[in-house]
Design an enzyme around this catalytic site. Structure first.
Site, mmCIF file in Angstrom:
data_model
loop_
_atom_site.group_PDB
_atom_site.id
_atom_site.type_symbol
_atom_site.label_atom_id
_atom_site.label_comp_id
_atom_site.label_asym_id
_atom_site.label_seq_id
_atom_site.Cartn_x
_atom_site.Cartn_y
_atom_site.Cartn_z
ATOM 1 N N ALA A 79 25.545 14.239 24.910
ATOM 2 C CA ALA A 79 26.345 14.858 25.963
ATOM 3 C C ALA A 79 26.111 16.362 25.895
ATOM 4 C CB ALA A 79 27.817 14.537 25.746
ATOM 5 N N GLY A 124 25.564 10.805 23.199
ATOM 6 C CA GLY A 124 25.536 10.087 24.477
ATOM 7 C C GLY A 124 24.169 9.509 24.809
ATOM 8 N N GLU A 127 24.036 6.351 22.918
ATOM 9 C CA GLU A 127 24.977 5.415 23.553
ATOM 10 C C GLU A 127 24.402 4.855 24.858
ATOM 11 O OE1 GLU A 127 28.152 8.500 23.120
ATOM 12 O OE2 GLU A 127 29.366 6.751 22.609
ATOM 13 N N GLU A 147 28.632 12.767 16.432
ATOM 14 C CA GLU A 147 29.848 13.344 17.016
ATOM 15 C C GLU A 147 30.848 13.845 15.993
ATOM 16 O OE1 GLU A 147 28.273 10.757 18.282
ATOM 17 O OE2 GLU A 147 28.337 10.791 20.459
HETATM 18 N N1 COA Z 1 24.027 19.930 24.648
HETATM 19 C C1 COA Z 1 23.724 21.156 25.111
HETATM 20 N N2 COA Z 1 22.623 21.834 24.719
HETATM 21 C C2 COA Z 1 21.805 21.249 23.839
HETATM 22 C C3 COA Z 1 22.064 19.970 23.311
HETATM 23 C C4 COA Z 1 23.241 19.295 23.747
HETATM 24 N N3 COA Z 1 23.561 18.072 23.323
HETATM 25 N N4 COA Z 1 21.069 19.650 22.445
HETATM 26 C C5 COA Z 1 20.226 20.699 22.442
HETATM 27 N N5 COA Z 1 20.659 21.653 23.284
HETATM 28 C C6 COA Z 1 20.014 22.942 23.564
HETATM 29 C C7 COA Z 1 20.100 23.900 22.394
HETATM 30 O O1 COA Z 1 21.357 24.561 22.370
HETATM 31 C C8 COA Z 1 18.949 24.806 22.681
HETATM 32 O O2 COA Z 1 19.341 25.717 23.671
HETATM 33 P P1 COA Z 1 18.841 27.278 23.569
HETATM 34 O O3 COA Z 1 17.349 27.187 23.736
HETATM 35 O O4 COA Z 1 19.537 27.924 24.722
HETATM 36 O O5 COA Z 1 19.248 27.764 22.221
HETATM 37 C C9 COA Z 1 17.910 23.884 23.308
HETATM 38 O O6 COA Z 1 18.632 22.728 23.753
HETATM 39 C C10 COA Z 1 16.860 23.431 22.332
HETATM 40 O O7 COA Z 1 17.517 22.899 21.203
HETATM 41 P P2 COA Z 1 17.189 23.362 19.694
HETATM 42 O O8 COA Z 1 18.389 23.092 18.856
HETATM 43 O O9 COA Z 1 16.660 24.753 19.681
HETATM 44 O O10 COA Z 1 15.980 22.363 19.348
HETATM 45 P P3 COA Z 1 15.619 21.752 17.932
HETATM 46 O O11 COA Z 1 14.352 20.991 18.129
HETATM 47 O O12 COA Z 1 15.656 22.792 16.880
HETATM 48 O O13 COA Z 1 16.807 20.718 17.597
HETATM 49 C C11 COA Z 1 18.304 18.885 18.098
HETATM 50 C C12 COA Z 1 16.988 19.608 18.420
HETATM 51 C C13 COA Z 1 18.462 17.784 19.095
HETATM 52 C C14 COA Z 1 18.234 18.315 16.674
HETATM 53 C C15 COA Z 1 19.467 19.906 18.171
HETATM 54 O O14 COA Z 1 19.363 20.619 19.407
HETATM 55 C C16 COA Z 1 20.815 19.255 18.123
HETATM 56 O O15 COA Z 1 21.284 18.937 17.052
HETATM 57 N N6 COA Z 1 21.453 19.051 19.291
HETATM 58 C C17 COA Z 1 22.768 18.500 19.389
HETATM 59 C C18 COA Z 1 22.730 17.020 19.150
HETATM 60 C C19 COA Z 1 24.133 16.438 19.210
HETATM 61 O O16 COA Z 1 24.985 16.776 18.411
HETATM 62 N N7 COA Z 1 24.343 15.550 20.186
HETATM 63 C C20 COA Z 1 25.593 14.886 20.366
HETATM 64 C C21 COA Z 1 26.452 15.618 21.309
HETATM 65 S S1 COA Z 1 27.993 14.762 21.514
#
Ligand code: COA
Length: 273
Positions: A79, A124, A127, A147
């Site tokens: 999400a 999400g 999911e 989460e």
């Molecule tokens: N919602 C909003 N933005 C998100 C996102 C999410 N779920 N997942 C990634 N992004 C954004 C990051 O904030 C980043 O934005 P920026 O470039 O403005 O800083 C961009 O996407 C790239 O992500 P980044 O973290 O730099 O890439 P990465 O390869 O280092 O890591 C993930 C990738 C997926 C491991 C990491 O982004 C992450 O942990 N995301 C959240 C996952 C999560 O908790 N999902 C469940 C949500 S309920």
């Protein structure tokens, strides 16, 4: 990547901001496309998925749907955390119900839906994949429900579908640790059906869809319904449901055609009636 039809691309370009659609014969491929946030699901994207799935279900020319993520790195990163960060209790419950509704629509599709997990499938995204009828993962896929690390719980059906798929103990371990699971482990857990080389993921998903589409379409729909609804029932009721659907199919052209074709040693010509 080759786009095999102008039909859906045109339609999608006019209608959808965060999705790309492509058709390969009778198979629709839906790409979630928010490259800036690794395909995170904001409310608008959820709404578009809802519409696109409804459109697919209503399209008689389309028999199977593949859901995947745009780009090389991510299926759906979860999400959209920017939206989650400003929710009040009422808004949080509402977005959870909306996400559940969208995933339900996918699961309730009478035509097969395959998740082609091409990278990160968190929160999400995981999911949504759980609501698909089956899941293929590329070698670089990583799945998880992180989460609790954000102080929330999975809200798009994850706490319900994950234990139904892999069992309560393993589901609770994933949910309570928020641990990321790589493709091979996901396959061992039964979280994905199998792992395929990255560059072959979409072709393998299309091949799987086409294999299913050689079969009677009414039988496919009845099978999905029997399995899906049956899992929500006591076994005795589920067996009654199976018999009812078996009986209903006996009234179809396609059942008679399928059986006759076998006896006449020829391919069946199914007509969805
Ligand atoms: N919602 C909003 N933005 C998100 C996102 C999410 N779920 N997942 C990634 N992004 C954004 C990051 O904030 C980043 O934005 P920026 O470039 O403005 O800083 C961009 O996407 C790239 O992500 P980044 O973290 O730099 O890439 P990465 O390869 O280092 O890591 C993930 C990738 C997926 C491991 C990491 O982004 C992450 O942990 N995301 C959240 C996952 C999560 O908790 N999902 C469940 C949500 S309920």
């Amino acid at each position: 990547m080759a786009l095999h039809s102008s039909f859906s691309m045109t339609t999608a370009a006019q209608t959808f901001r965060f999705l790309r659609l492509e058709t390969r014969g009778a198979v629709t491929v839906l790409y979630v496309h928010r490259p800036d946030v690794l395909n995170a699901l904001n409310r608008e994207t959820l709404g578009e998925i809802d519409q696109a799935v409804a459109r697919f279900v209503d399209d008689p020319a389309q028999g199977a749907l593949i859901v995947t993520g745009s780009g090389e790195k991510s299926f759906i990163s979860g999400a959209d955390i920017n939206e989650l960060a400003v929710l009040d209790p009422r808004g949080a419950e509402e977005i959870s119900r909306f996400g559940q509704k969208v995933v339900d629509r996918i699961e309730q599709s009478p035509k097969p839906v395959i998740a082609a997990i091409n990278g990160y499938a968190f929160g999400g995204g995981c999911e949504l994949a759980l609501g698909c009828h089956m899941r293929l993962a590329s070698e670089n896929a990583v799945l998880g429900l992180p989460e609790v690390s954000l102080g929330i719980i999975p809200g798009y059906g994850g706490t319900q579908r994950l234990p139904r798929l892999i069992g309560m103990g393993r589901a609770l371990e994933m949910i309570l640790t928020g641990r990321r699971v790589k493709a091979d482990e996901a396959a061992a857990l039964g979280l994905v059906n199998r792992v395929v080389p990255r560059e072959q993921l979409l072709d393998e998903a299309v091949k799987l869809a086409e294999t299913m589409l050689k079969n009677g379409p009414l039988a496919l729909s009845a099978s999905i319904e029997s399995v899906r609804r049956g899992l929500e029932m006591p076994l005795s009721d589920a067996l009654r449901l199976e018999s009812s659907l078996f009986g209903i199919l006996a009234a179809s052209h396609d059942m008679h055609e399928g059986l006759r074709a076998f006896l006449e040693k020829r391919p069946a010509r199914f007509e969805r009636r």
